[in-house]
Write a protein that holds these residues in place. Structure first.
Motif, short mmCIF file in Angstrom:
data_model
loop_
_atom_site.label_atom_id
_atom_site.label_comp_id
_atom_site.label_asym_id
_atom_site.label_seq_id
_atom_site.Cartn_x
_atom_site.Cartn_y
_atom_site.Cartn_z
N ARG A 289 34.24 -75.29 -40.73
CA ARG A 289 32.86 -74.55 -41.13
C ARG A 289 32.49 -74.65 -42.51
N ASN A 290 33.48 -74.52 -43.44
CA ASN A 290 32.89 -74.77 -44.88
C ASN A 290 33.89 -75.67 -45.65
N GLU A 362 34.89 -77.86 -50.65
CA GLU A 362 34.30 -76.85 -50.17
C GLU A 362 32.69 -77.13 -50.18
N GLU A 364 29.19 -75.97 -47.80
CA GLU A 364 28.69 -74.88 -47.02
C GLU A 364 28.04 -75.60 -45.77
N ASP A 365 28.43 -75.07 -44.57
CA ASP A 365 27.87 -75.57 -43.36
C ASP A 365 28.17 -77.23 -43.21
#
Length: 402
Positions: A289-290, A362, A364-365
């Motif tokens: 997910r991230n 890391e 995002e999306d």
């Protein structure tokens, strides 16, 4: 500003009918700038005559004026000089139509190209190029090299920029001229600094060193600023890979990409030229997910590293580098398009079922990023994502920023 001017007239038109318009245009332009050329071009033979008369690679801007339609094929040849280009079009004789076609052809080759239709717009465009001349020169003057061939699995690779091709036959000539002692000496310091050497034996290290010296001499002889190499083709011939050599070149500031991928090389060149940073070229190995995991068998030696074998073949010398944590950019260039994401390096992975350098990011999306990106190989560079995206937009890329 030094401007090289070319007029295009189709084979169906009479050039004499346009001499007065061209003369007035040149006279007006010469009031503010140093104007050279002024040739009438109809065919590619005319282009060859023009380039013999004037070295267009020395002008600041090339100004193309298609006086009629049907001039696109001859005028597009001026893209070979890799200079910023302004296209002047007027509302008559299909001039603007030809200008639009020319502009897109040149932009696809990442040549800065503007279409204007009035003296005021022309003046503004020239001022804009004058302000950005240093940026454009740093980009357009790059000398790229491809050693061998693009790896056949790179099915989306498309590259329109000029580059120098060096055959593998030529590479092997350089390689065979280098002795074993010179080879091992070339990598001695890197081996001594390694946290460990696992699979490679001295013969593997010697081969890796000979590859490094061979490429170093190619760069010097061909005057290249960076290179990519069709690395898998070396395995059967010399029993090794260039993974360690690529890591060493990227560490010392010379962009070096693997698998013959020119688009990744271009991205490395941009980051090095404008930010002074190396890039890590990797495969997307996993994502959630991230987060996203990037892996490859070569990387700039920016942290603790171990010398391993090349993952897929079990041969040669690959590197497992523990890339440092911090803010960075993950990006992909393919042709005129670029995808950029601001990321954070948060850790390293050490799976035996992936390439040797494995970095966890890391993102995002991350799933949206993977869904929208433009192919596999991505570059990781310790630069700000928004700043990188702005630069790529300035360099005529169509940028998607995540």
């Amino acid at each position: 500003m030094r401007i090289g001017v070319i007029f295009g007239v189709s084979e169906l038109a009479n050039p004499k009918e346009f001499e007065g318009k061209a003369s007035r245009f040149l006279s007006s332009l010469a009031q503010e700038h140093e104007v050279e050329g002024g040739f009438f071009i109809t065919t590619k033979a005319d282009f060859r005559e023009a380039r013999e008369s004037l070295d267009f690679s020395k002008v600041d801007v090339i100004l193309l004026y298609p006086l009629t339609g049907g001039t696109e094929n001859a005028l597009k040849e001026f893209g070979v000089f890799r200079r910023p280009i302004i296209i002047f079009g007027d509302p008559y004789n299909n001039s603007l139509a030809a200008g639009i076609e020319l502009r897109e052809y040149l932009r696809e080759r990442l040549i800065p190209s503007s279409l204007v239709k009035s003296p005021e717009e022309l003046r503004a465009a020239l001022l804009g190029y004058e302000d950005e001349m240093e940026t454009w020169n740093r980009f357009l003057r790059m000398r790229l090299g491809l050693i061998g061939r693009v790896s056949p699995w790179l099915i989306n690779e498309r590259f329109e920029l000029p580059y120098t091709r060096i055959s593998l036959r030529k590479f092997y000539e350089y390689y065979e001229s280098i002795g074993e002692e010179e080879g091992i000496e070339a990598v001695r310091e890197v081996v001594e600094r390694a946290a460990g050497v696992r699979e490679p034996v001295e013969r593997d290290l010697t081969t890796a060193g000979r590859v490094y010296v061979a490429i170093e001499r190619i760069l010097k002889d061909y005057k290249l600023d960076g290179f990519t190499i069709g690395c898998f083709d070396l395995i059967g011939k010399i029993g090794g890979t260039p993974c360690l050599a690529l890591a060493m070149f990227n560490t010392r500031g010379i962009p070096a990409a693997c698998e013959g991928e020119l688009n990744s090389l271009l991205g490395m060149m941009i980051v090095r030229r404008f930010f002074g940073k190396p890039s890590f070229m990797g495969n997307v190995a996993d994502y959630g997910r991230n987060y996203l995991i990037l892996a490859h068998c070569t990387a700039p030696l920016l942290g603790r590293y171990v010398l391993r074998s090349h993952f897929e073949s079990g041969k040669g010398v690959g590197v497992g580098v523990e890339l440092p944590p911090g803010r960075a950019s993950l990006f992909k260039i393919r042709g005129r398009k670029a995808v950029v994401a601001g990321v954070k390096v948060i850790g390293v992975e050490k799976s035996e079922f992936r390439c040797r350098t494995q970095v966890k990011l890391e993102v995002e999306d991350a799933g949206d990023f993977v869904d929208g990106t433009a192919g596999n190989h991505h570059l990781l560079a310790y630069v700000d994502g928004e700043v990188l995206a702005d630069l790529l937009s300035e360099l005529s890329f169509e940028v998607m920023l995540y």
